[in-house]
Motif scaffolding. Structure first.
Motif, PDB file in Angstrom:
ATOM      1  N   VAL A  72       0.958  -1.124  -0.122  1.00 52.31           N
ATOM      2  CA  VAL A  72       0.173   0.128  -0.020  1.00 52.31           C
ATOM      3  C   VAL A  72       0.874   1.286  -0.045  1.00 52.31           C
ATOM      4  O   VAL A  72       1.785   1.523   0.762  1.00 52.31           O
ATOM      5  N   TYR A  73       0.814   2.001  -0.828  1.00 58.49           N
ATOM      6  CA  TYR A  73       1.212   3.374  -1.092  1.00 58.49           C
ATOM      7  C   TYR A  73       0.541   4.487  -0.661  1.00 58.49           C
ATOM      8  O   TYR A  73      -0.920   4.545  -0.804  1.00 58.49           O
ATOM      9  N   GLN A  74       0.991   5.424   0.201  1.00 57.61           N
ATOM     10  CA  GLN A  74       0.097   6.486   0.645  1.00 57.61           C
ATOM     11  C   GLN A  74       0.818   7.716   0.393  1.00 57.61           C
ATOM     12  O   GLN A  74       2.045   7.885   0.357  1.00 57.61           O
ATOM     13  N   LYS A  78      -4.197   9.804   1.047  1.00 53.44           N
ATOM     14  CA  LYS A  78      -4.791   8.755   0.399  1.00 53.44           C
ATOM     15  C   LYS A  78      -4.024   7.330   0.046  1.00 53.44           C
ATOM     16  O   LYS A  78      -2.793   7.548   0.175  1.00 53.44           O
ATOM     17  N   GLU A  79      -4.701   6.157  -0.080  1.00 48.95           N
ATOM     18  CA  GLU A  79      -3.839   4.997  -0.155  1.00 48.95           C
ATOM     19  C   GLU A  79      -4.280   4.216  -1.514  1.00 48.95           C
ATOM     20  O   GLU A  79      -5.561   4.526  -1.717  1.00 48.95           O
ATOM     21  N   ILE A  80      -3.300   3.860  -1.944  1.00 44.99           N
ATOM     22  CA  ILE A  80      -3.649   2.806  -3.050  1.00 44.99           C
ATOM     23  C   ILE A  80      -2.604   1.729  -3.257  1.00 44.99           C
ATOM     24  O   ILE A  80      -1.824   1.651  -2.577  1.00 44.99           O
ATOM     25  N   ARG A  81      -3.289   0.626  -3.386  1.00 41.56           N
ATOM     26  CA  ARG A  81      -2.401  -0.778  -3.670  1.00 41.56           C
ATOM     27  C   ARG A  81      -1.637  -0.730  -4.691  1.00 41.56           C
ATOM     28  O   ARG A  81      -1.979  -0.151  -5.755  1.00 41.56           O
ATOM     29  N   VAL A  82      -0.433  -1.100  -4.536  1.00 36.84           N
ATOM     30  CA  VAL A  82       0.606  -1.261  -5.498  1.00 36.84           C
ATOM     31  C   VAL A  82       1.240  -2.519  -5.800  1.00 36.84           C
ATOM     32  O   VAL A  82       1.113  -3.331  -4.695  1.00 36.84           O
ATOM     33  N   ASP A  86       4.747  -1.159 -10.953  1.00 35.62           N
ATOM     34  CA  ASP A  86       4.306   0.373 -10.614  1.00 35.62           C
ATOM     35  C   ASP A  86       5.463   1.139 -10.264  1.00 35.62           C
ATOM     36  O   ASP A  86       6.494   0.708  -9.504  1.00 35.62           O
TER      37      ASP A  86
END
Length: 116
Positions: A72-74, A78-82, A86
């Motif tokens: 998970v990148y923050q 905001k968080e997004i799965r990576v 990527d």
């Protein structure tokens, strides 16, 4: 001509930006070696359940190139799965971090480019 093999660089244990766990880290190129506005190129291995803690930089873009693993990148709340392949761009003055949520080591190349 300068060639450094990031897989052969000497690694050391480091807690990065007060993150969780201990990562393995090496500097592949220092800013002094690079004839461009690049501060560094690093290779880092983040074990499962470990992270780079949330932190900010100044007027630059920092890139995380995810070679292996997932997490998970923050950035700025905001968080997004990576996943492998990527590339994340940490924008100037943005708070950012990355957490390994997988079962395997996360392997990253990290470099920082100054905005001139």
């Amino acid at each position: 001509m300068k060639i450094h093999n990031f897989l052969e660089c000497k690694m050391h244990d480091e807690k990065i930006h007060e993150g969780k766990g201990i990562c393995q880290h090496s500097t592949v190129f220092t800013g002094e070696e690079i004839e461009a506005p690049v501060s560094f190129i690093n290779y880092t291995i983040i074990p499962p359940a470990s992270s780079f803690g949330l932190h900010t930089h100044g007027k630059n873009n920092e890139f995380y190139v995810l070679l292996e693993g997932e997490g998970v990148y923050q950035q700025d709340g905001k968080e997004i799965r990576v996943k492998r392949g990527d590339i994340m761009m940490n924008q100037p003055y943005a708070q950012h971090g990355i957490y390994n949520t997988g079962k395997e080591d996360m392997k990253l190349l990290v470099f920082e480019v100054a905005i001139v």
